[in-house]
Design a protein around this motif. Structure first.
Motif, short mmCIF file in Angstrom:
data_model
loop_
_atom_site.label_atom_id
_atom_site.label_comp_id
_atom_site.label_asym_id
_atom_site.label_seq_id
_atom_site.Cartn_x
_atom_site.Cartn_y
_atom_site.Cartn_z
N ASP A 89 77.98 8.25 18.12
CA ASP A 89 76.97 7.74 19.14
C ASP A 89 75.68 8.17 18.78
O ASP A 89 75.54 9.46 18.73
CB ASP A 89 77.57 8.31 20.60
CG ASP A 89 78.83 7.51 20.82
OD1 ASP A 89 79.17 6.57 20.47
OD2 ASP A 89 79.56 8.21 21.84
N VAL A 90 74.56 7.41 19.01
CA VAL A 90 73.28 7.85 18.79
C VAL A 90 72.41 7.40 20.17
O VAL A 90 72.37 6.25 20.48
CB VAL A 90 72.66 7.31 17.53
CG1 VAL A 90 71.24 7.56 17.36
CG2 VAL A 90 73.56 7.73 16.29
N THR A 91 71.78 8.58 20.84
CA THR A 91 71.08 8.18 21.69
C THR A 91 69.51 8.00 21.51
O THR A 91 69.12 8.66 20.53
CB THR A 91 71.35 9.18 22.87
OG1 THR A 91 70.65 10.50 22.42
CG2 THR A 91 72.60 9.32 23.07
N PRO A 92 68.71 7.44 22.30
CA PRO A 92 67.27 7.51 21.76
C PRO A 92 66.57 8.87 22.15
O PRO A 92 67.10 9.82 22.78
CB PRO A 92 66.75 6.52 23.09
CG PRO A 92 67.86 5.83 23.60
CD PRO A 92 69.06 6.61 23.57
N SER A 93 65.70 9.09 21.16
CA SER A 93 64.97 10.52 21.22
C SER A 93 63.74 10.36 22.01
O SER A 93 63.12 9.36 22.27
CB SER A 93 64.50 10.74 19.83
OG SER A 93 65.76 11.19 19.01
N ASP A 94 63.35 11.58 22.62
CA ASP A 94 62.29 11.65 23.45
C ASP A 94 61.12 12.32 22.26
O ASP A 94 61.20 13.42 21.98
CB ASP A 94 62.26 12.65 24.49
CG ASP A 94 61.08 12.70 25.47
OD1 ASP A 94 59.79 12.34 24.93
OD2 ASP A 94 61.24 13.35 26.39
N PRO A 95 60.20 11.54 21.85
CA PRO A 95 59.28 11.97 20.82
C PRO A 95 58.47 13.24 21.36
O PRO A 95 58.05 13.94 20.40
CB PRO A 95 58.15 10.81 20.61
CG PRO A 95 58.75 9.51 21.35
CD PRO A 95 59.79 9.88 22.20
#
Length: 321
Positions: A89-95
């Motif tokens: 599972d890959v979640t969006p990153s917060d830049p």
């Protein structure tokens, strides 16, 4: 840096929390605008904004994103194929917050919730750490007294200091499950101490339960100065120095391993009281973690087949590929 806990006088009243929950439900679930909510609740728009913000800060609402983001899906598929995983599972990153584990914690909570919702009795094993503890806080409460939650690692330093990131007790509370903590420090002071502890009946019970487990969820950490186990007092300066000299790149449940994912034959590992790592795992074993500092440890653990599944974020997944 942690702030001090709010005093009772600083905490919102039950009435204000009720108002915040009502406003948040109307806004996020009911699809009302803040102006509409203000009219319905006979409040100003600014008051509604404050109530919605309070609901978020008090974690009265939880978000589940019901849409697969293409880039995350592709990264997950790439990692699953490259490392032969059961799932990724890959979640969006917060830049703006590359070390934030909030999204990873939510994704881990979803996986845990699906497993623990089962009615048939189940054994789940867990490690410790910030991200796993955050995942437990995201879980909905359940009533599953038939389940057993087992710790793979102790939550004390050799001097008796307890970890604030222990998972087994909090998870058992959330699920209403039977709890089996490990009565030992992460590292004993001597090998003889470890042998004496692991000769107790409690350890035999933990080993038997681990053999029956449906799944294990573990955190992962880098090895270095001010790495979590060092910063939190579970490893001494001498321990960290010895591991760095031995070219350790990461640890799982206290066990340090090299860049190929091989547990080190070192005096430090000889004092680890945790249940042994399995390679390859004999049950679903999920690593939960991400962040730039953990990439070498994650890459090594996957290469060494120390896990069969991964929950991480987009930036970490890109680095692993």
């Amino acid at each position: 840096m942690r702030g001090s806990s709010p005093s009772p006088s600083d905490r919102p009243s039950d009435k204000r929390r009720d108002d915040a929950a009502r406003a948040a439900w109307l806004y996020f679930i009911g699809g009302r605008t803040q102006d509409e909510i203000a009219t319905q609740l006979d409040l100003s728009r600014q008051a509604v904004q404050r109530l919605v913000a309070l609901a978020v800060s008090e974690k009265l609402i939880k978000f589940r994103l019901d849409h697969p983001i293409a880039s995350c899906t592709e990264l997950a598929a790439g990692l699953t194929e490259r490392y032969g995983l059961e799932f990724c599972d890959v979640t969006p990153s917060d830049p703006d917050a590359p070390d934030s584990a909030g999204g990873i914690a939510v994704a881990a909570a979803v996986r845990l919730q699906r497993l623990l919702a089962a009615k048939a009795p189940m054994v789940i094993c867990v490690g410790t750490g910030r991200t796993l503890r955050a995942a437990v806080e995201e879980l909905d409460s359940l009533d599953r007294p038939q389940h057993k939650v087992v710790s793979l690692v102790g939550a004390m330093s050799a001097g008796g200091q307890a970890s604030p990131y222990d998972v087994v007790m909090r998870l058992a509370d959330k699920v209403g499950a039977q709890r089996y903590p490990m009565p030992a420090p992460v590292l004993t002071e001597t090998v003889a101490d470890r042998e004496a502890l692991q000769g107790q009946r409690a350890f035999a019970v933990l080993r038997e339960l681990r053999d029956q487990a449906r799944a294990s969820f573990v955190g992962i950490s880098e090895i270095g100065w001010q790495a979590p186990l060092h910063r939190d007092g579970f490893m001494t300066d001498n321990d960290i120095s010895a591991l760095i000299e031995a070219e350790a790149v990461g640890e799982i449940t206290g066990w340090s391993f090299d860049a190929e994912g091989r547990p080190l034959e070192s005096p430090v590992n000889e004092r680890v009281a945790s249940l042994p790592l399995e390679s390859p795992p004999e049950r679903l074993t999920v690593i939960v973690g991400g962040g730039p500092q953990k990439v070498p440890a994650l890459k090594a653990a996957l290469k060494g087949r120390l896990a069969s599944a991964l929950i991480t974020d987009e930036a970490t997944a890109e680095a692993l590929l």
